[in-house]
Design an enzyme around this catalytic site. Structure first.
Site, PDB file in Angstrom:
ATOM      1  N   HIS A 209      -3.588  -5.225   0.473  1.00  0.00           N
ATOM      2  CA  HIS A 209      -3.021  -5.792   1.709  1.00  0.00           C
ATOM      3  C   HIS A 209      -3.074  -7.316   1.681  1.00  0.00           C
ATOM      4  CE1 HIS A 209      -2.481  -2.051   3.968  1.00  0.00           C
ATOM      5  NE2 HIS A 209      -3.515  -1.617   3.266  1.00  0.00           N
TER       6      HIS A 209
ATOM      7  N   GLU B 274      -1.422  -9.356   3.340  1.00  0.00           N
ATOM      8  CA  GLU B 274      -1.240  -9.953   4.669  1.00  0.00           C
ATOM      9  C   GLU B 274      -2.560 -10.360   5.319  1.00  0.00           C
ATOM     10  OE1 GLU B 274      -0.874  -6.792   3.898  1.00  0.00           O
ATOM     11  OE2 GLU B 274      -1.477  -5.424   5.513  1.00  0.00           O
TER      12      GLU B 274
ATOM     13  N   CYS C  78       0.840  -1.197   0.000  1.00  0.00           N
ATOM     14  CA  CYS C  78       0.000   0.000   0.000  1.00  0.00           C
ATOM     15  C   CYS C  78       0.880   1.254   0.000  1.00  0.00           C
ATOM     16  CB  CYS C  78      -0.981  -0.054   1.159  1.00  0.00           C
ATOM     17  SG  CYS C  78      -2.490   0.875   0.827  1.00  0.00           S
TER      18      CYS C  78
HETATM   19  N1  GLN Z   1      -1.963   6.671   2.929  1.00  0.00           N
HETATM   20  C1  GLN Z   1      -2.055   5.918   1.720  1.00  0.00           C
HETATM   21  C2  GLN Z   1      -3.408   6.060   1.063  1.00  0.00           C
HETATM   22  O1  GLN Z   1      -4.365   6.443   1.689  1.00  0.00           O
HETATM   23  C3  GLN Z   1      -1.760   4.452   1.962  1.00  0.00           C
HETATM   24  C4  GLN Z   1      -2.748   3.764   2.836  1.00  0.00           C
HETATM   25  C5  GLN Z   1      -2.261   2.438   3.348  1.00  0.00           C
HETATM   26  O2  GLN Z   1      -1.062   2.185   3.308  1.00  0.00           O
HETATM   27  N2  GLN Z   1      -3.147   1.609   3.851  1.00  0.00           N
HETATM   28  O3  GLN Z   1      -3.544   5.771  -0.111  1.00  0.00           O
END
Ligand code: GLN
Length: 547
Positions: A519, A521, A380
């Site tokens: 994600h 994970e 992310c």
């Molecule tokens: N802050 C970033 C976004 O909102 C990444 C979010 C995250 O890593 N879950 O896109």
């Protein structure tokens, strides 16, 4: 119709109620039953989405896009049952539903009270999907006696009373403190905790007692006598080396048998525990180890990255190695050379995160991994950092950055290679959001499909070109920069089905450098390690052999 198991805790918090619930779920599955696990949290936040990971640990995201308590992650990791929006509720959500109904006039002018309106709302929640499974395990957050918890305890009491006899049982977790001076385990706090439960009309059927020392037979008898439970229903929970031992350990102590007895299920189907024996073997007999750095912001509280740490452990199990995780605070090298902090690791992982703090350090970590050919997994925000690094240092976009940081600072300092997405496709409909929406629930959340490039590294790792993974973010990599970045060697190897949103990037000339917008994970399990984590650890093992 499901049988209900209500799981409560007493004496102190952090006894491992979530783990006990998850392990019990796994044991019931091993006996051939279907299960669903639920968490009822007494806090007043509507959901944990806006709570700081420092305070509450990680936010676990479900396929259907709910931001939930991290205990739902345990539940999924132990049972493999994907959690849903309707598996987690808080006082905040319950009250907000009640107040919404009141405003709509649904209560026809009645005075709204905790009993029956709030408790009814909780009971309605408990009934969702009750026909779908054999057992519904409902964990109540907090400890008995907490003020906020009272409506939940009252609701489960009523709920069991409304059902036919024998359809609901109560399992209570307590602590038996050990007094070294007298060499004794003390049962009094457990007795008090059970009294507290009984005073609100709940008589536990099973007591799970956490203890550092073996519980002598005579103490067990005493607890049974004073707490009004059968002796066999006083189950010991000892400290474990790994949480994944819990199903076998609880089975050995007779927890699943005690639960089946409490429901009068006889003869009980024999448990099939091969899978958990294999998990145990892989954890206890590693054939080596690798050192992996997690370069993040919330490194003081490991629970902030709970699922990532677990997924790395699963990746280690897939390769029969122990993964030694070191938490590295990205802010340490925001303004200096990252090398001294990152040398010696066999792989680097940059996890998700929000806000600008520490991001220059994360960008440097991506650069270090790219240049030194160290395996890198960016998740992310970690993918966004890798893209910014590539744009700045290989594609000639010196001012590359994320709109997120400009929003925060109220300036325009960066060329937004990562931008604020306002509209996107989910399944077959459009989702739109305004720039000034509330902070809660305005992200791209939950499961989305992605299409992988044939022949790419990730397609090889997944063994397919169509995947579904969970998201939780507001910002996206702008495809406008795709050509420039691909020319520099950073390939966009996974895209949303409409081809608009980059889901995965990978460096061509690198042993293992992958960034994912989702994600992975959240879907990894000890008995089914996520392919990205399994392969990332494999790459780390290879690096460890080179040094
Ligand atoms: N802050 C970033 C976004 O909102 C990444 C979010 C995250 O890593 N879950 O896109």
């Amino acid at each position: 119709m499901a049988r209900f198991i209500f799981i409560t805790g007493g004496v102190v918090s952090s006894l491992g109620k979530g783990l006990a619930s998850a392990a019990l779920g796994a044991l019931l599955q091993a006996r051939g039953f279907s299960v669903r696990l639920r968490k009822l949290d007494p806090y007043l936040n509507v959901d944990p989405g806006t709570m700081s990971p420092f305070e509450h640990g990680e936010v676990f995201v479900t396929d259907d896009g709910a931001e939930t308590d991290l205990d739902l992650g345990h539940y999924e990791r132990f049972t493999g049952v994907p959690a849903r929006k309707t598996d987690s509720v808080s006082s905040g959500r319950i009250y907000s539903n009640v107040l919404e109904k009141e405003r709509r006039g649904d209560y026809l002018g009645k005075t709204i009270q905790v009993v029956p309106h709030v408790t009814n709302e909780i009971k309605e929640f408990l009934k969702i999907g009750e026909d779908e499974v054999d057992f519904m395990l409902c964990e109540i957050g907090g400890t008995v006696g907490d003020i906020e918890g009272l409506p939940f305890f009252e609701a489960i009491r009523q709920f069991a009373h409304d059902k036919v006899r024998g359809q609901c049982i109560f399992m209570h977790l307590t602590l038996l403190p050990y007094l070294a001076a007298s060499g004794e385990l003390k049962t009094k706090p457990t007795q008090h905790s059970v009294k507290e439960l009984q005073s609100i009309g709940i008589a536990p059927d099973i007591l799970v007692c956490r203890s550092e020392q073996p519980i002598p037979e005579k103490e067990r008898e005493k607890i049974a006598l004073f707490c009004n439970v059968r002796k066999e229903a006083v189950v010991a929970a000892y400290d474990l080396k790994s949480i994944y031992e819990a199903p076998l350990a609880y089975h050995e102590q007779g927890l699943d048998q005690a639960v089946l007895d409490a429901f009068n299920i006889s003869p009980a189907p024999a448990p099939k525990l091969d899978m958990w024996h294999d998990v145990y073997d892989r954890i206890h007999n590693p054939e080596g180890h690798v050192k992996i750095a997690i370069v993040g912001k919330y490194t003081q509280l490991e629970d902030a990255y709970k699922s990532i740490a677990e997924a790395l452990t699963h990746g280690g199990m897939a390769n029969r190695v122990k993964v030694k995780i070191e938490w590295v605070d990205a802010e340490l090298f925001d303004r200096e050379d990252a090398a001294p902090y990152l040398e010696g690791f066999h792989a680097i992982l940059v996890p998700g995160g929000f806000g600008e703090r520490g991001t220059e350090g994360k960008i440097k970590a991506a650069q270090f991994a790219r240049e030194k050919k160290i395996p890198y997994l960016g998740i992310c925000l970690g993918m966004q950092m890798a893209v910014i690094e590539a744009a700045r240092n290989t594609a000639g976009l010196d001012k590359a950055g994320s709109e997120e940081f400009d929003h925060e600072a109220g300036q325009k300092r960066f060329e937004p290679v990562v931008y604020h997405l306002k509209e996107w496709v989910q399944g077959n409909h459009m989702v739109a959001r305004k720039a000034d929406d509330d902070k809660g629930g305005t992200m791209r959340l939950g499961a989305y499909d992605a299409v992988l490039t044939e022949g790419s590294k990730v397609a090889g790792i997944y063994g397919t070109t169509s995947i579904e993974e969970r998201h939780r973010h507001r910002y996206e990599v702008d495809i406008k920069y795709r050509d420039r970045l691909e020319k520099a060697g950073l390939k966009f190897s996974g895209m949303s089905p409409d081809g608009k949103l980059p889901e995965i990037v990978e460096w061509e000339d690198h042993p293992w450098f992958i960034g994912v917008q989702f994600h992975p994970e959240l879907k990894s399990k000890p008995f089914a390690p996520h392919p990205l984590f399994a392969d990332f650890v494999r790459a780390a093992v290879e690096t460890s052999r080179l040094v």
